[in-house]
Structure formats: structure tokens, C-alpha cells
Design a protein around this motif. Structure first.
Motif, short mmCIF file in Angstrom:
data_model
loop_
_atom_site.label_atom_id
_atom_site.label_comp_id
_atom_site.label_asym_id
_atom_site.label_seq_id
_atom_site.Cartn_x
_atom_site.Cartn_y
_atom_site.Cartn_z
N ALA A 5 0.83 -1.21 0.00
CA ALA A 5 0.00 0.00 0.00
C ALA A 5 0.86 1.25 0.00
O ALA A 5 0.58 2.22 -0.71
CB ALA A 5 -0.93 -0.01 1.21
N ASN A 6 1.93 1.24 0.78
CA ASN A 6 2.84 2.39 0.82
C ASN A 6 3.56 2.57 -0.51
O ASN A 6 3.82 3.70 -0.94
CB ASN A 6 3.85 2.23 1.95
CG ASN A 6 3.22 2.43 3.32
OD1 ASN A 6 2.17 3.03 3.44
ND2 ASN A 6 3.85 1.91 4.35
N GLN A 7 3.88 1.45 -1.17
CA GLN A 7 4.52 1.55 -2.48
C GLN A 7 3.57 2.15 -3.50
O GLN A 7 3.95 3.00 -4.31
CB GLN A 7 4.98 0.16 -2.94
CG GLN A 7 5.72 0.14 -4.27
CD GLN A 7 7.01 0.93 -4.24
OE1 GLN A 7 7.92 0.60 -3.48
NE2 GLN A 7 7.10 1.97 -5.04
N ALA A 9 1.98 9.55 -5.32
CA ALA A 9 2.18 10.72 -4.45
C ALA A 9 2.51 11.97 -5.25
O ALA A 9 2.22 13.08 -4.82
CB ALA A 9 3.30 10.44 -3.44
N SER A 10 3.10 11.78 -6.41
CA SER A 10 3.51 12.92 -7.22
C SER A 10 2.44 13.23 -8.26
O SER A 10 2.13 12.40 -9.12
CB SER A 10 4.86 12.63 -7.91
OG SER A 10 5.29 13.74 -8.65
N GLN A 11 1.84 14.43 -8.17
CA GLN A 11 0.80 14.85 -9.11
C GLN A 11 1.44 15.20 -10.46
O GLN A 11 2.49 15.82 -10.53
CB GLN A 11 0.05 16.06 -8.56
CG GLN A 11 -1.15 16.48 -9.39
CD GLN A 11 -1.94 17.59 -8.71
OE1 GLN A 11 -1.71 17.87 -7.54
NE2 GLN A 11 -2.83 18.22 -9.45
N VAL A 39 6.07 12.96 -1.66
CA VAL A 39 6.99 11.86 -1.97
C VAL A 39 7.87 11.56 -0.76
O VAL A 39 8.09 10.38 -0.41
CB VAL A 39 7.86 12.22 -3.20
CG1 VAL A 39 9.01 11.22 -3.35
CG2 VAL A 39 7.02 12.22 -4.46
N ALA A 40 8.37 12.61 -0.09
CA ALA A 40 9.22 12.40 1.08
C ALA A 40 8.44 11.67 2.19
O ALA A 40 8.97 10.75 2.83
CB ALA A 40 9.74 13.74 1.59
N MET A 41 7.19 12.07 2.40
CA MET A 41 6.38 11.42 3.43
C MET A 41 6.12 9.96 3.08
O MET A 41 6.23 9.07 3.95
CB MET A 41 5.06 12.17 3.58
CG MET A 41 5.18 13.56 4.20
SD MET A 41 3.60 14.45 4.28
CE MET A 41 2.63 13.33 5.29
N GLN A 42 5.79 9.71 1.83
CA GLN A 42 5.51 8.32 1.43
C GLN A 42 6.78 7.48 1.45
O GLN A 42 6.73 6.29 1.78
CB GLN A 42 4.87 8.30 0.04
CG GLN A 42 3.45 8.85 0.01
CD GLN A 42 2.52 8.12 0.96
OE1 GLN A 42 2.65 6.91 1.18
NE2 GLN A 42 1.59 8.84 1.56
N ALA A 83 9.72 2.85 6.71
CA ALA A 83 9.31 2.34 8.03
C ALA A 83 8.62 0.99 7.90
O ALA A 83 8.87 0.07 8.70
CB ALA A 83 8.38 3.35 8.71
N ALA A 84 7.76 0.86 6.88
CA ALA A 84 7.08 -0.43 6.66
C ALA A 84 8.07 -1.52 6.30
O ALA A 84 7.93 -2.68 6.74
CB ALA A 84 6.03 -0.28 5.55
#
Length: 327
Positions: free
Chosen positions: A45-47, A53-55, A181-184, A190-191
Motif C-alpha cells: 500500500a505504501n509503495q 504521491a507525485s501529481q 513523496v518524502a512522506m511516502q 518504516a514499513a
């Protein structure tokens, strides 16, 4: 064991000798496998979130490039007068100015003739009227040129305002994309760490598939801390399930009276006679002599460590033996 699982079967008893890889107990890993699957899904999901994440800003970038080209073209038209409307008006102005010059010449000629009485006032007034018409035509064209330039300047200003707005929008999108992008990426990392930590919990030499196995070549089960049905690794806290003595590391503590320690040296060979097998004699070697004595039965003794040569595994932990030193 520091991961959630349940003991389903214990296959050894305390005091039993075990070998490398021998199964000791079976554990149910269904809860652990469920946690692993959750972590894998979270990682996926994070991937996916990172990928979205980037518009997309390509359309806006293309729009900005087009606006920049239009601004450059309009600016050139304004400064050099190369626009189609301006060129047409300039041609009209050139023609009107030429006609004005001709009208001025005719007016001057007929002014002289009129002054000399060679032409009538009516004829002369025709040329005066013609001169005024030609002057008005030039004034009108010049006014149209100025209006066209003003309209072009206004259009150029609007384009510049639009361009600035689009550039600010692009900057905000790029900044937002970088932040997202940095947050994701952080969430993804972390995941991945959580998954790696969970996976490492079973990547141990004493765990094979769903079994706890001996990780020593020649071991003796000292104590078993769990039974069938016991819950392991509750809330991530480690549970000690079994304790095995490495029989190959067994040493004999020989109690040597203080006054005799001067004749005992590291490397000396000794003879060991187990109390359980009095007719058996084993060889041993002195490996350590502590620099501290202790009191026992009113006398000072030094506990000298001896490494036995016991290929038949006769010596057992906690058993007693006599140790004979050479004089």
C-alpha cells in the motif's frame, strides 16, 4: 521466541541429550504469518501511495512553455511593430502621410495662385478641404496605431500575469509533490523496516519452519519453560522456551587446596574418574587457575578448571568426579 505463536507439541524431556538440528518442539505460526501478511500488504500500500504521491505537472509545464512563447511573440510585436495589425496600420500611415505631403504641395501651389488671383476662392477651398481630409486621415491612422499598441500592451500584461500565476501554481505543485513523496518514502521505509524485523525473528539457527530445533551439536536439555498450548512472544516480549547445555563445553571444577596450587599449572594433564563410573578414567587438561581462593569446610580451596577429553560423553552436568594431578 519474541514473535506471537503457540506451542503445539514438546518433543524432548529435561536431561535428554540432543543433537544439532533435532526437533525440540513444534509451534503454531498462524498468528505470526498473519502479521507478516499484514506488513507485506502495508508495504504494498505504501509503495502504491508512493507511485501516486507525485501529481502530474506535465500539462501545466507545457501550458507555461506555450504562454512564455506567446509572451515573447507579443513582446516582439509590441517593440518592433511586427504584428499583422500594426504592419497594416503602418502601411496605411505611410500612404496617408504621402497623400498628406501631396496635399500640402497642392495647397501651397494653389495658395500662390489664389493670392495672385489666378484661381477662384471656391477652387482654392477645395484644396484646403483636401488638405484637412488628408491630415485627418493621418491623425486617424496614428490614433489607431496607438490604440492597437495599447491593446497589445494590455494583452501582454495579462499574459505576464497569467504566466506568473501558472509559475506559482507549478512551484506549489512541485513543492507539494516533494513533500508527499518524502512522506511516502518515509512511510515505505518504516514499513520495510517493520517487515525486515518481523522476518528476522524466524531467521535464526534454532528455528526451522514451524519447529524449534537444537542449535548445538552435542546438547543436553537443562530445562523446558513451556508446555503444549503455551503462548509465546506476547506483545513482542521474548519467551524463553528451552535451555540447552552445550555438552562439548563441559568443564570440571577441581577443588585444590591452597597449599598445593603452586604445583598446578595451566596445561598440566590430569586424570578424571567420574563418581558414576569409578572404573573409568578420562584424561583432562588444566585450562584455568583463578587468582582467588574461597573457604570450604574450614580450609582455603582454589577451583581449578579442567577441560576433559570425553568422547563417550560420560561426564554429566552437576555430576561429581575425582581429579588426580601428577606430583
Amino acid at each position: 521466541i519474541d514473535f506471537p505463536s503457540t506451542v503445539t507439541d514438546v518433543q524432548v524431556k529435561e536431561g535428554e541429550r540432543v543433537t544439532l538440528g533435532q526437533p525440540l518442539m513444534t509451534i503454531d505460526l498462524s498468528e505470526y504469518d498473519g502479521n507478516m501478511e499484514k506488513l507485506k500488504q502495508q508495504l504494498s500500500a505504501n509503495q502504491a501511495a508512493l507511485n501516486s504521491a507525485s501529481q502530474d505537472i506535465s500539462a501545466l509545464q507545457a501550458d507555461i512553455a506555450q504562454t512564455q512563447d506567446e509572451v515573447a511573440r507579443k513582446d516582439d510585436e509590441y517593440n518592433s511593430g511586427t504584428g499583422a495589425d500594426l504592419k497594416l496600420l503602418q502601411n496605411s500611415l505611410n500612404l496617408a502621410q504621402k497623400e498628406l505631403e501631396n496635399a500640402k504641395k497642392d495647397f501651397q501651389s494653389y495658395q500662390t495662385l489664389y493670392d495672385e488671383g489666378a484661381v477662384s476662392e471656391a477652387t482654392f477651398n477645395q484644396y484646403v478641404s483636401m488638405l484637412n481630409q488628408r491630415q485627418n486621415a493621418v491623425d486617424d491612422v496614428e490614433a489607431n496605431i496607438q490604440k492597437t499598441k495599447t491593446a497589445l500592451k494590455d494583452e501582454l500584461n495579462l499574459l505576464n500575469v497569467s504566466l506568473k500565476s501558472k509559475q506559482i501554481q507549478l512551484s506549489q505543485l512541485q513543492q507539494g509533490n516533494s513533500t508527499n513523496v518524502a512522506m511516502q518514502q518515509s512511510s515505505l521505509a518504516a514499513a520495510q523496516v517493520d517487515l525486515d524485523i518481523m522476518a528476522s525473528k524466524t531467521a535464526r539457527d534454532y528455528i526451522k519452519d514451524n519447529q524449534v530445533v537444537s542449535n548445538v551439536k552435542n546438547g543436553i536439555v537443562k530445562n523446558i519453560g513451556v508446555g503444549s498450548g503455551s503462548r509465546l512472544g506476547a506483545q513482542g516480549m521474548p519467551t524463553e522456551v528451552i535451555n540447552i547445555i552445550d555438552a562439548d563445553s563441559i568443564t570440571v571444577n577441581a577443588e585444590v587446596y591452597e597449599e598445593f596450587t603452586g604445583s598446578v599449572h595451566v596445561g598440566d594433564e590430569v586424570r578424571i574418574v567420574p563418581a558414576s563410573f569409578p572404573d573409568t578414567s578420562l584424561k583432562g587438561t588444566v585450562t584455568y587457575i583463578p587468582d582467588m581462593a574461597e573457604e570450604k569446610d574450614g580450609r582455603r580451596i582454589v577451583r581449578v578448571e579442567v577441560k576433559p577429553d570425553d568422547p563417550g560423553n560420560i561426564l554429566k552436568p552437576g555430576f561429581t568426579a575425582d581429579v588426580y594431578f601428577e606430583k
